[in-house]
Write an enzyme that holds these catalytic residues in place. Sequence first.
Site, short mmCIF file in Angstrom:
data_model
loop_
_atom_site.label_atom_id
_atom_site.label_comp_id
_atom_site.label_asym_id
_atom_site.label_seq_id
_atom_site.Cartn_x
_atom_site.Cartn_y
_atom_site.Cartn_z
N GLY A 257 0.77 -1.25 0.00
CA GLY A 257 0.00 0.00 0.00
C GLY A 257 0.79 1.28 0.00
N GLY A 301 2.46 -3.14 -4.62
CA GLY A 301 2.03 -3.29 -6.01
C GLY A 301 2.33 -2.02 -6.77
N ARG A 302 1.58 -0.96 -6.43
CA ARG A 302 1.73 0.33 -7.10
C ARG A 302 3.17 0.82 -7.12
NH1 ARG A 302 -2.54 4.12 -6.80
NH2 ARG A 302 -3.25 2.98 -4.95
N ARG A 339 -9.09 5.85 -13.08
CA ARG A 339 -8.74 6.38 -11.76
C ARG A 339 -9.24 7.82 -11.51
NH1 ARG A 339 -4.42 6.92 -9.83
NH2 ARG A 339 -4.87 6.05 -7.79
N TYR A 343 -11.66 7.78 -8.42
CA TYR A 343 -11.12 8.28 -7.13
C TYR A 343 -10.84 9.78 -7.14
CZ TYR A 343 -9.63 3.36 -7.29
OH TYR A 343 -9.57 2.02 -7.46
N CYS A 370 -18.03 7.95 -23.98
CA CYS A 370 -19.32 8.64 -23.89
C CYS A 370 -19.78 8.81 -22.46
CB CYS A 370 -20.34 7.90 -24.73
SG CYS A 370 -19.87 7.97 -26.45
N GLU A 371 -19.04 9.58 -21.72
CA GLU A 371 -19.36 9.92 -20.34
C GLU A 371 -18.80 11.31 -20.11
OE1 GLU A 371 -20.49 7.88 -17.65
OE2 GLU A 371 -20.71 6.13 -18.93
N TYR A 399 -2.65 0.10 -11.85
CA TYR A 399 -4.11 0.25 -11.77
C TYR A 399 -4.71 1.04 -12.94
CZ TYR A 399 -3.18 -1.49 -7.09
OH TYR A 399 -2.76 -2.26 -6.03
N1 LLP Z 1 -2.04 -6.39 -0.56
C1 LLP Z 1 -3.38 -6.42 -0.57
C2 LLP Z 1 -4.06 -7.41 0.24
C3 LLP Z 1 -4.09 -5.50 -1.35
O1 LLP Z 1 -5.41 -5.53 -1.34
C4 LLP Z 1 -3.40 -4.55 -2.13
C5 LLP Z 1 -4.11 -3.59 -2.95
C6 LLP Z 1 -1.99 -4.58 -2.10
C7 LLP Z 1 -1.34 -5.51 -1.30
C8 LLP Z 1 -1.15 -3.65 -2.91
O2 LLP Z 1 -1.37 -2.30 -2.63
P1 LLP Z 1 -0.43 -1.22 -3.36
O3 LLP Z 1 0.97 -1.46 -2.88
O4 LLP Z 1 -0.56 -1.44 -4.83
O5 LLP Z 1 -1.00 0.08 -2.95
N2 LLP Z 1 -7.32 0.60 -7.57
C9 LLP Z 1 -6.82 1.43 -6.50
C10 LLP Z 1 -5.92 0.66 -5.57
C11 LLP Z 1 -6.57 -0.59 -5.04
C12 LLP Z 1 -5.64 -1.38 -4.16
C13 LLP Z 1 -6.19 -2.73 -3.89
N3 LLP Z 1 -5.38 -3.55 -3.05
C14 LLP Z 1 -6.11 2.62 -7.12
O6 LLP Z 1 -6.03 2.71 -8.33
O7 LLP Z 1 -5.70 3.54 -6.39
#
Ligand code: LLP
Length: 443
Positions: A257, A301-302, A339, A343, A370-371, A399
């Site tokens: 996260g 992830g991000r 996004r 958000y 079309c939005e 994402y």
């Molecule tokens: N672990 C779990 C259990 C998760 O649910 C997530 C993300 C991660 C790790 C990785 O989080 P990161 O390091 O990528 O922040 N679509 C949204 C973000 C949704 C995140 C979902 N879970 C966006 O575009 O901001």
Amino acid sequence: MRGAGIPGQHTLPLTAGVNSQEHLVIGGCDVVDLLAEFGSPLYVYDEETIRTRCRQYVAGLSSAVPDALVIYAVKAFANSAIFRVLADEGLGLDVVSGGEIYLAHRSGFPMDRVYFHGNNKLLDEIELAAELGVGRFVVDNFSELGRLDSLGQRLGVRLPVLIRVGPGVEAHTHDYRKTGVLDSKFGIPISTGQAETAVLQAIRARGVDLIGLHAHIGSQIFEMAPYLETVDIVLDFADRMRELHGLTLREFSPGGGWGISYTHEDDPMEPNEVAQTVGLAVWKTAADRGLPMPRVVIEPGRSIVGQAGVALYTVGAIKDIPGVRRYVAVDGGMADNIRPALYGAVYQPLLANRMDEAPSGQMTIAGRYCESGDVLVKDAQMPALHAGDIVALPASGAYNLAMSSNYNLALRPGAVMVRDGEARLIRRRERYDDLLAAETDLD
Ligand code: LLP
């Protein structure tokens, strides 16, 4: 080529620069040439940025704890070429669906480093995961625990599980990205006593092997305090479970996260610092409580792929509403990047084919779907734009394509990976036939 001090530098891949033609260059590749070769829109991923982020996380965590594993949250962007880079860097994967498991398997990823998450894993996905030998099931609720236990017994094995607990920690981020609070669909809360029940059930179950605990508090988070609080709460819980029920915590994951820069206002910590801080907190808290040191798993992830990826669009129609607004429409939009609409995410666009030009006014970069809400960047300060210009949106690696759709029967853009002046296609742009592949009534 100049590298330092270019516009938007802290949001761009580490290799970004500007060449003598004032074009944006990534991984040694001129983005104008990339669009000419691969078509527009296009997502460009910089291999060096991905590898650097992986190494920073691994080095930071390994400097703090003896047994460390970094796993990439595939939901940020699932792609086999990226999986190969991650496997090479020693990472694992956090997957959340049969599709992600299947892609990992087909990419030849070491399945014992794959962790299966999700709040409603389907029976066929669980079976597929067991058959392909995923390393861990991260149990989100009681019904899943029951299913895993039955499956393990049926197969005559103990399926390796972590229990995802709800620590009751609130992080500062968009409400849609909070997952650690009590009122969440994810995880089994500690405060209600349910996490204790789950631990007991898992210890007694003959079809599962309870390896440890997991928590994840949300996404695009910049402060470390909520992570430290999570470490404290979960290890305190683990300590109580050891005393009461004999739990041995062999593994602990405080999730992922960590935030990245979308604009100059974002000021993220470096991944090595983040990982080291979390690792040291686990080390110290476990030592203070006399808990054996668990393996520590983190799951960014991000922050692995976000900054590595840049979206490139071509300007088309321009509409002026005198005294109101100038709309500059590009050849992508909410179908490849939901996004901003979902958000209110903010991006800092760049004019990638004239990087030296100073902003001359305010305009809104609109998508082509079309939005009315299909706006990529509202009220951007940009140089004068003309049809054919190339707009780059940095920090687009996570994402965006991952959440893309075929809305309006849009063709999803292609993606290339760049390195040392070479670009290779890692995902081809969709074709009309892809859109029709699931139709049942065509001749
Ligand atoms: N672990 C779990 C259990 C998760 O649910 C997530 C993300 C991660 C790790 C990785 O989080 P990161 O390091 O990528 O922040 N679509 C949204 C973000 C949704 C995140 C979902 N879970 C966006 O575009 O901001």
